[in-house]
Design a protein around this motif. Sequence first.
Motif, mmCIF file in Angstrom:
data_model
loop_
_atom_site.group_PDB
_atom_site.id
_atom_site.type_symbol
_atom_site.label_atom_id
_atom_site.label_comp_id
_atom_site.label_asym_id
_atom_site.label_seq_id
_atom_site.Cartn_x
_atom_site.Cartn_y
_atom_site.Cartn_z
ATOM 1 N N ASP B 161 0.828 -1.208 0.000
ATOM 2 C CA ASP B 161 0.000 0.000 0.000
ATOM 3 C C ASP B 161 0.866 1.264 0.000
ATOM 4 O O ASP B 161 0.815 2.074 0.918
ATOM 5 C CB ASP B 161 -0.931 -0.021 1.225
ATOM 6 N N ILE B 166 1.973 0.880 -6.178
ATOM 7 C CA ILE B 166 0.636 0.847 -6.786
ATOM 8 C C ILE B 166 0.704 1.416 -8.202
ATOM 9 O O ILE B 166 0.187 0.819 -9.156
ATOM 10 C CB ILE B 166 -0.364 1.642 -5.917
ATOM 11 N N LEU B 197 -7.572 -3.815 -7.376
ATOM 12 C CA LEU B 197 -6.141 -3.908 -7.078
ATOM 13 C C LEU B 197 -6.053 -4.182 -5.577
ATOM 14 O O LEU B 197 -6.475 -3.358 -4.764
ATOM 15 C CB LEU B 197 -5.433 -2.601 -7.447
ATOM 16 N N TYR B 198 -5.532 -5.338 -5.227
ATOM 17 C CA TYR B 198 -5.542 -5.771 -3.825
ATOM 18 C C TYR B 198 -4.283 -5.341 -3.086
ATOM 19 O O TYR B 198 -3.192 -5.302 -3.654
ATOM 20 C CB TYR B 198 -5.709 -7.289 -3.749
ATOM 21 N N THR B 199 -4.482 -5.042 -1.820
ATOM 22 C CA THR B 199 -3.350 -4.647 -0.991
ATOM 23 C C THR B 199 -3.598 -5.117 0.433
ATOM 24 O O THR B 199 -4.600 -5.782 0.724
ATOM 25 C CB THR B 199 -3.153 -3.115 -1.060
ATOM 26 N N ARG B 200 -2.657 -4.827 1.311
ATOM 27 C CA ARG B 200 -2.807 -5.126 2.738
ATOM 28 C C ARG B 200 -2.359 -3.897 3.523
ATOM 29 O O ARG B 200 -1.570 -3.099 3.050
ATOM 30 C CB ARG B 200 -1.893 -6.289 3.160
ATOM 31 N N ASP B 201 -2.840 -3.807 4.753
ATOM 32 C CA ASP B 201 -2.278 -2.808 5.648
ATOM 33 C C ASP B 201 -0.774 -2.999 5.735
ATOM 34 O O ASP B 201 -0.300 -4.128 5.881
ATOM 35 C CB ASP B 201 -2.867 -2.966 7.061
ATOM 36 N N TYR B 204 0.807 -5.310 8.288
ATOM 37 C CA TYR B 204 0.673 -6.773 8.197
ATOM 38 C C TYR B 204 1.056 -7.308 6.819
ATOM 39 O O TYR B 204 0.783 -8.447 6.486
ATOM 40 C CB TYR B 204 -0.760 -7.184 8.539
ATOM 41 N N ASN B 206 3.138 -8.733 3.651
ATOM 42 C CA ASN B 206 4.226 -9.716 3.560
ATOM 43 C C ASN B 206 4.982 -9.614 2.243
ATOM 44 O O ASN B 206 5.597 -10.583 1.803
ATOM 45 C CB ASN B 206 3.691 -11.138 3.783
ATOM 46 N N LEU B 213 4.785 -9.161 11.458
ATOM 47 C CA LEU B 213 4.199 -10.476 11.171
ATOM 48 C C LEU B 213 4.964 -11.562 11.903
ATOM 49 O O LEU B 213 4.375 -12.491 12.450
ATOM 50 C CB LEU B 213 4.286 -10.775 9.672
#
Lengths: 422, 422
Positions: B161, B166, B197-201, B204, B206, B213
């Motif tokens: 993110d 991005i 479009l996928y993301t993570r905080d 967390y 990886n 983590l």
Amino acid sequence: MVVGFLFLFFFFSSPILTHSSPSLFDYQCGLTTAGWSIPPPPEDVNLKQVIAVIRHGDRTAWNGSSCWPGDDYIWSCDLVHGQMPVDTKVEKERGTAGRIFEKIFLPTNEEMHGNCSVAQLTTIGYKQHLANGGSLNSAYVKNGFLTPSLDPSQVFIRSDDIPRTILSAQSLMDGMFPQDGKCEDNGDDGCTQFVPLYTRDTMYDNMEANADLCPKVTEYQTQFYESTTWLNHLKTTIEVVNNISNTIGFNISDNFEHFCDCLITHYCHNASWPDKLTEDLALSGLDEMVWMSYNSLKYPSVQENARAGIGFLLKDIWKNFNRSVNGEDYEKFSLYSGHDTTLIQLLVALGIDEGIWPPYSSMMLFELYSTSTAPAAVRVLYNGKIKTLPFCNGQELCSYETFSNYLSTVTPPDDYQKFCQV
Amino acid sequence: MVVGFLFLFFFFSSPILTHSSPSLFDYQCGLTTAGWSIPPPPEDVNLKQVIAVIRHGDRTAWNGSSCWPGDDYIWSCDLVHGQMPVDTKVEKERGTAGRIFEKIFLPTNEEMHGNCSVAQLTTIGYKQHLANGGSLNSAYVKNGFLTPSLDPSQVFIRSDDIPRTILSAQSLMDGMFPQDGKCEDNGDDGCTQFVPLYTRDTMYDNMEANADLCPKVTEYQTQFYESTTWLNHLKTTIEVVNNISNTIGFNISDNFEHFCDCLITHYCHNASWPDKLTEDLALSGLDEMVWMSYNSLKYPSVQENARAGIGFLLKDIWKNFNRSVNGEDYEKFSLYSGHDTTLIQLLVALGIDEGIWPPYSSMMLFELYSTSTAPAAVRVLYNGKIKTLPFCNGQELCSYETFSNYLSTVTPPDDYQKFCQV
């Protein structure tokens, strides 16, 4: 460790209810069906310029960790950030947005259950600022002050570089300048309008007090937590924190600010609270947060604190008005999209705080008028209420000279580096 | 304090040139006119799935501070992030993007001269991944493996993110599935395509080793800096740092990683370097960064380090392939957009690193095939080169069983929490 966690709180910008009247708890969650209304202008004045400062709308919790034992609330986020690369120099690519990427947070491997980012703006938050935009449309567009379509030569938009504040600014603009959603191809220009939204690197932003910009901020904070004022009050805070911990059977003293944020965000989303926690007990905790936040901003004095902190933003606002007063080019409407802390610090600096935490989607307005008796005068509104400035003897309209004289006491010097040294 | 600054370096993901051959310096800046080419598949195989892992393209410096006395380079950014709120549940709002907000960084009150954010993707970076997308189009779209228009049921896009990663993913997609830029109104659906479009905080995520983590990451790092391997090498690093400092008359030991990043970013933008700094001397410093980075990933062993670090991402990739092998639904093409560290860690974990820092826009490909002799086999490519996996005896195609057996040694267990405890 109470001192430790409260010291951190200030920077995390968590939303906190502030008053012991339960009815205010709903108020913290912000408005949904209508924006903050804007009272009509005084008589015999001519509106020259408006500067709006907002707090973001309803959001998810700002810490992904579980709130308390047994907390299993699943966060759901349908509102996402649509994004695309734009080359500002390549006009032909600015015609129509052919492809928008929806930024979606993966629902797995997160400490926050669900598909939300921490502190993500929700659909509720979007609607809150859409409604605020509607109020601004009624007050400043319908009367012809601004054109009905968003014109960047009239409208300046600024946000700090955080998704929820950016989305809040965009939501407000969507409400203030409604689009019909249809693509009307107008030849070479295509049918998508590209509008500048200005921001700063987080490290150097001045939308709230920033110790990187002005290290004196940290010095004042440290001194406040060593002050008699705070040490005399600390016992009360510890009692309240212990009382809540004992009642719910879970020690909140190490992460009190996270706990308070959990209370608010759960409350505003109808999620369950810990067993045995009454609204009055929760409010007693939130009141402690409020006490600390507001009092720390008055150390060593309101003016000195502001000069190192929110005075940087006040100076931007003041300079913005000066352009109009000095006959230079200026945007008739400016939006600054920030946080609860932004508004608290502005309210305290101007001497108009009521010790109430700004609910989601709170909106402060600075209106600049010319009048029959003065070339320029300022009116300040906060969440639909006219705020009379104490340094203007409680008058609704403050002469620009008086306004400027006061602002010079709460803003940093141009060469602020030396002033900010510790 | 050399140990201190190098310890921090790993988390800052700075781009570093790695080889003492000056010709490689250009290589660090990444390709511009064409993407990394993709060799044709082996004979008698059937392509089932492709997973691409990229590093972002050319960017500005990642620290706003001045690089060295006299550094007055003005950064210029025409490429910005276009943004808008999107409600994924409100189909009618997904028809046409009527208004896009261009996020522009204000050029004043920044330590980085110019109008760029720290570490913002540049137009050069955009074009690098546009070119990579063109290579992927040639390899996987023109032959009919994927449809010519971006179909989210075939294409999965993930990024961490961060704006530059991005934007890099979006740039690559623009090149892989070119749009004609015209708005073709197709009725209710409008003319803008909305693509997930996928993301993570970040906390967390990886996409690189993450101590939040898996705290074991920090333990391994700490132990590495206490190890004989590092302590034996430290003297060399100190000598190089001192040599550079003495030559340019400016002490770089307190912020060596920032200095190295400055060298690269200035070089790739034709900005001037400190007087007296030769390319060879600069390379000697960068080589030290590389030595530390690669060797720290091999502590206490390649496998153990990966299991706590990049193994989380490797497991995502492995699971992604498993869906195809197990006959489940799967996207034929997946993109993971990350950093130099992402690629370094993957290369080391698979035993195929060459001690070369990944230049901007580097691209690693994992291809899954069915063959006449095996139900599934994997081929790995890196920046246009076929990488034979040592655990597959140097074969171009690695049987899926062998590939899986090795991956089980470099990925964390499903219930990783206990494994990660320190």
